[in-house]
Scaffold this motif. Sequence first.
Motif, PDB file in Angstrom:
ATOM      1  N   ASP A 170      -8.327   0.516   1.186  1.00 47.48           N
ATOM      2  CA  ASP A 170      -7.089  -0.259   1.336  1.00 47.48           C
ATOM      3  C   ASP A 170      -7.406  -1.749   1.417  1.00 47.48           C
ATOM      4  O   ASP A 170      -6.711  -2.585   0.823  1.00 47.48           O
ATOM      5  CB  ASP A 170      -6.349   0.148   2.616  1.00 47.48           C
ATOM      6  N   ALA A 171      -8.478  -2.059   2.165  1.00 46.64           N
ATOM      7  CA  ALA A 171      -8.841  -3.466   2.335  1.00 46.64           C
ATOM      8  C   ALA A 171      -9.182  -4.091   0.985  1.00 46.64           C
ATOM      9  O   ALA A 171      -8.771  -5.214   0.690  1.00 46.64           O
ATOM     10  CB  ALA A 171     -10.020  -3.584   3.294  1.00 46.64           C
ATOM     11  N   LEU A 172      -9.913  -3.343   0.142  1.00 49.19           N
ATOM     12  CA  LEU A 172     -10.244  -3.869  -1.191  1.00 49.19           C
ATOM     13  C   LEU A 172      -8.969  -4.162  -1.970  1.00 49.19           C
ATOM     14  O   LEU A 172      -8.826  -5.215  -2.596  1.00 49.19           O
ATOM     15  CB  LEU A 172     -11.074  -2.845  -1.966  1.00 49.19           C
ATOM     16  N   GLU A 173      -8.031  -3.202  -1.927  1.00 52.63           N
ATOM     17  CA  GLU A 173      -6.778  -3.409  -2.658  1.00 52.63           C
ATOM     18  C   GLU A 173      -6.049  -4.635  -2.153  1.00 52.63           C
ATOM     19  O   GLU A 173      -5.510  -5.411  -2.935  1.00 52.63           O
ATOM     20  CB  GLU A 173      -5.880  -2.169  -2.523  1.00 52.63           C
ATOM     21  N   CYS A 174      -6.050  -4.806  -0.829  1.00 50.72           N
ATOM     22  CA  CYS A 174      -5.342  -5.955  -0.263  1.00 50.72           C
ATOM     23  C   CYS A 174      -6.038  -7.266  -0.573  1.00 50.72           C
ATOM     24  O   CYS A 174      -5.444  -8.324  -0.456  1.00 50.72           O
ATOM     25  CB  CYS A 174      -5.198  -5.796   1.244  1.00 50.72           C
ATOM     26  N   MET A 175      -7.326  -7.204  -0.952  1.00 52.54           N
ATOM     27  CA  MET A 175      -8.009  -8.429  -1.356  1.00 52.54           C
ATOM     28  C   MET A 175      -7.841  -8.657  -2.853  1.00 52.54           C
ATOM     29  O   MET A 175      -8.545  -9.481  -3.431  1.00 52.54           O
ATOM     30  CB  MET A 175      -9.495  -8.321  -1.032  1.00 52.54           C
ATOM     31  N   ALA A 176      -6.925  -7.901  -3.471  1.00 52.83           N
ATOM     32  CA  ALA A 176      -6.677  -7.995  -4.913  1.00 52.83           C
ATOM     33  C   ALA A 176      -7.925  -7.663  -5.721  1.00 52.83           C
ATOM     34  O   ALA A 176      -8.179  -8.220  -6.780  1.00 52.83           O
ATOM     35  CB  ALA A 176      -6.149  -9.382  -5.289  1.00 52.83           C
ATOM     36  N   ILE A 177      -8.755  -6.755  -5.172  1.00 53.19           N
ATOM     37  CA  ILE A 177      -9.936  -6.296  -5.909  1.00 53.19           C
ATOM     38  C   ILE A 177      -9.665  -4.862  -6.354  1.00 53.19           C
ATOM     39  O   ILE A 177      -9.263  -4.033  -5.539  1.00 53.19           O
ATOM     40  CB  ILE A 177     -11.193  -6.341  -5.012  1.00 53.19           C
ATOM     41  N   ASP A 178      -9.865  -4.610  -7.653  1.00 50.46           N
ATOM     42  CA  ASP A 178      -9.620  -3.268  -8.185  1.00 50.46           C
ATOM     43  C   ASP A 178     -10.685  -2.310  -7.621  1.00 50.46           C
ATOM     44  O   ASP A 178     -11.857  -2.425  -7.970  1.00 50.46           O
ATOM     45  CB  ASP A 178      -9.706  -3.346  -9.719  1.00 50.46           C
ATOM     46  N   PHE A 237     -17.019  -3.353   5.258  1.00 48.38           N
ATOM     47  CA  PHE A 237     -17.852  -2.492   4.412  1.00 48.38           C
ATOM     48  C   PHE A 237     -19.170  -2.237   5.138  1.00 48.38           C
ATOM     49  O   PHE A 237     -19.930  -3.163   5.415  1.00 48.38           O
ATOM     50  CB  PHE A 237     -18.087  -3.142   3.058  1.00 48.38           C
ATOM     51  N   ARG A 262     -13.444  -4.891 -16.880  1.00 47.22           N
ATOM     52  CA  ARG A 262     -12.805  -5.750 -15.884  1.00 47.22           C
ATOM     53  C   ARG A 262     -13.792  -6.270 -14.864  1.00 47.22           C
ATOM     54  O   ARG A 262     -14.773  -5.609 -14.560  1.00 47.22           O
ATOM     55  CB  ARG A 262     -11.773  -4.928 -15.101  1.00 47.22           C
ATOM     56  N   ARG A 286      -1.190 -10.509  -3.592  1.00 50.56           N
ATOM     57  CA  ARG A 286      -2.260 -10.125  -2.676  1.00 50.56           C
ATOM     58  C   ARG A 286      -3.301 -11.220  -2.498  1.00 50.56           C
ATOM     59  O   ARG A 286      -4.030 -11.244  -1.521  1.00 50.56           O
ATOM     60  CB  ARG A 286      -2.908  -8.837  -3.157  1.00 50.56           C
ATOM     61  N   PRO A 330     -14.686  -6.834 -10.927  1.00 56.88           N
ATOM     62  CA  PRO A 330     -15.995  -7.459 -10.782  1.00 56.88           C
ATOM     63  C   PRO A 330     -17.112  -6.588 -11.350  1.00 56.88           C
ATOM     64  O   PRO A 330     -17.292  -5.467 -10.897  1.00 56.88           O
ATOM     65  CB  PRO A 330     -16.126  -7.548  -9.260  1.00 56.88           C
ATOM     66  N   LEU A 339       0.828  -1.213   0.000  1.00 57.87           N
ATOM     67  CA  LEU A 339       0.000   0.000   0.000  1.00 57.87           C
ATOM     68  C   LEU A 339       0.855   1.252   0.000  1.00 57.87           C
ATOM     69  O   LEU A 339       0.368   2.341  -0.216  1.00 57.87           O
ATOM     70  CB  LEU A 339      -0.931   0.017   1.216  1.00 57.87           C
ATOM     71  N   PHE A 358      -7.081  -4.971   9.272  1.00 59.89           N
ATOM     72  CA  PHE A 358      -6.745  -3.573   9.547  1.00 59.89           C
ATOM     73  C   PHE A 358      -7.128  -3.215  10.984  1.00 59.89           C
ATOM     74  O   PHE A 358      -7.956  -3.877  11.602  1.00 59.89           O
ATOM     75  CB  PHE A 358      -7.463  -2.656   8.565  1.00 59.89           C
ATOM     76  N   TYR A 373     -14.616  -1.707  -8.750  1.00 57.15           N
ATOM     77  CA  TYR A 373     -15.611  -2.143  -7.769  1.00 57.15           C
ATOM     78  C   TYR A 373     -16.483  -0.992  -7.299  1.00 57.15           C
ATOM     79  O   TYR A 373     -17.680  -1.156  -7.106  1.00 57.15           O
ATOM     80  CB  TYR A 373     -14.875  -2.757  -6.579  1.00 57.15           C
ATOM     81  N   HIS A 422     -13.068 -13.663  -6.501  1.00 60.28           N
ATOM     82  CA  HIS A 422     -11.936 -14.470  -6.940  1.00 60.28           C
ATOM     83  C   HIS A 422     -12.248 -15.926  -7.231  1.00 60.28           C
ATOM     84  O   HIS A 422     -11.402 -16.650  -7.725  1.00 60.28           O
ATOM     85  CB  HIS A 422     -10.822 -14.411  -5.898  1.00 60.28           C
ATOM     86  N   ALA A 431     -12.047  -2.421   9.112  1.00 57.25           N
ATOM     87  CA  ALA A 431     -12.286  -2.014   7.724  1.00 57.25           C
ATOM     88  C   ALA A 431     -13.388  -2.807   7.043  1.00 57.25           C
ATOM     89  O   ALA A 431     -13.316  -3.136   5.867  1.00 57.25           O
ATOM     90  CB  ALA A 431     -10.994  -2.076   6.903  1.00 57.25           C
ATOM     91  N   GLU A 474     -10.127   2.799   6.020  1.00 53.59           N
ATOM     92  CA  GLU A 474      -9.237   1.797   5.409  1.00 53.59           C
ATOM     93  C   GLU A 474      -9.978   0.760   4.564  1.00 53.59           C
ATOM     94  O   GLU A 474      -9.425  -0.284   4.232  1.00 53.59           O
ATOM     95  CB  GLU A 474      -8.424   1.057   6.491  1.00 53.59           C
ATOM     96  N   GLN A 475     -11.250   1.039   4.214  1.00 53.43           N
ATOM     97  CA  GLN A 475     -11.993   0.043   3.433  1.00 53.43           C
ATOM     98  C   GLN A 475     -11.471  -0.042   2.002  1.00 53.43           C
ATOM     99  O   GLN A 475     -11.492  -1.114   1.385  1.00 53.43           O
ATOM    100  CB  GLN A 475     -13.483   0.379   3.424  1.00 53.43           C
ATOM    101  N   ARG A 497     -11.340   1.799 -17.523  1.00 49.16           N
ATOM    102  CA  ARG A 497     -10.823   0.443 -17.630  1.00 49.16           C
ATOM    103  C   ARG A 497     -11.715  -0.539 -16.867  1.00 49.16           C
ATOM    104  O   ARG A 497     -11.853  -1.698 -17.240  1.00 49.16           O
ATOM    105  CB  ARG A 497      -9.395   0.404 -17.070  1.00 49.16           C
TER     106      ARG A 497
END
Lengths: 264, 264
Positions: free
Chosen positions: B132-140, A95, B38, A82, B40, A55, A89, B144, A111, A93, B129-130, B34
Amino acid sequence: MAADDIIEIRGLTSFYGRRKVLHDIRLGIPRNGVTVIMGRSGCGKTTLLRHLIGLKQTSRGQLFVDGQDFGAFGEDALKRYRRRIGVLFQSGALFNSMTLRENISVPLGVHTKLADETIRIMALIKLHLVGLSGFDNYMPSQLSGGMRKRAGLARALAMDPEILFVDEPSSGLDPITAAGLDRLLVELKETLGMTIIVVTHELESAFLIADQLAVLDEGRVLALGSPDEIRASTDPKVVQFLRREADQEETDHSSYLEGLLRAG
Amino acid sequence: MTQMIQLIQSLGARALDELGDLGRLGLFFHYMLRGLFRPPGKFLFVVKQVWFIGTKSLFVVGFTGAFTGMVLGLQGYYTLSKFGSEGMLGSAVALSIIRELGPVLTALMVTGRAGSAMCAELGIMRIDEQIDALECMAIDPHAYLVTPRLIASLMALPLLTAFFDVTGIYSGYVIGVQLLGVNEGSYIEGMYKSVEWADVYMGIVKSLCFSVIMIWISTYKGFFAGVDEGNFGPEQVSRATTDAVVVSSIGILVGNYMVTSLLL
């Protein structure tokens, strides 16, 4: 670098604007172990964590994951990395617009190609794992801070990660819940062979769960070693750090449990 | 001399910051588009957003449309009667609403109602940090959170504009024909003869452009709430929300001039 290190940090230096928050960090994270990064607030431990989960970009120094340079990861490699990690967190964090079950279903839905019913069952299993059975239809706002944190952990575990990052697991939790969370982390390591990296300032919990401890002070690694080695450290700053917080805290297991019983 | 150098330094730093911000805004636009291609893709989420942006704005858009049409009826009658051409009232009201006021006022009202809410929602997700959490779950997080809102707005805003147009023209009719006594046939006939497909087309193109501007700016401001200051609190969200409405509105007004000059 030890042969079984899953992550290696070499000379990581980090800035917020012009302020240097990490100075030349060198650290190896052993596979299948619990590494605890501890230190006082503002010592840079959360920043270090943000580097490890991608991050925060690494401008100086290098990070290696399984021997591969993290800085050279493209978008796809970062995504693959990832998918191997789970992050809890500090705030959980979750939703806010979704129930707990939906929260945990998010990564599974995106995924995997699993059927909705399977995803639902998996989410319920994860909630059970963190002791939140029966709360699947609750909204995050209806829960206490500790429950939100545990639900956050359930979501971090949704994809059965290989590496779990945990930011301040016990901050804001009552001692019993905090101890439960500690035990859960140790169980995850022992039963699933997870590599766990915990950032905390709670000495008690750190010494209880850690296989390796790193003490950070003003952005530098002050001491690194097993809990026994840290305890035996003669570095005045480490001693001061341990004493300052250890005054009313015992780090011995049995008195830790007694403390819990008293609190209960 | 030192003061001079300091002034130049701070000007340069400011210019670099602004340039960096512009670059990030451009990249955000790229990621938003983009996201259309893509995962989801979330059909239900888009439907929910159409309801939020469209259905929930019906009242405020209808209300604005009605009073705009009424005032146009009054003002148009006053001006046209000076030349003895009250019969042109229908075409004057219809053309000004379909070509200009409909798309612009609808977009401004929806920005105030839905754009601000979207910005605040994303801002809260950022400080909690939600994102950030999405990014860490490899979700764009763009695909999303942002792209579904863009799709929903591209569907809802032209329809709302059409609703505004109809309400406005009918209100102009009520004032002009039923209150001020303009001939009913000439009101309808004038409108029928003067409004061409090109006018309606211009209105649709405008509302599509305004959808993009509104979503782009509002979600951008929320997405990066507090990121520049490195400080994540309610104050940053409230500032981002104000910025989102002001900058989106300016963008819509400037965009309106540009689209008009291109299509004329």
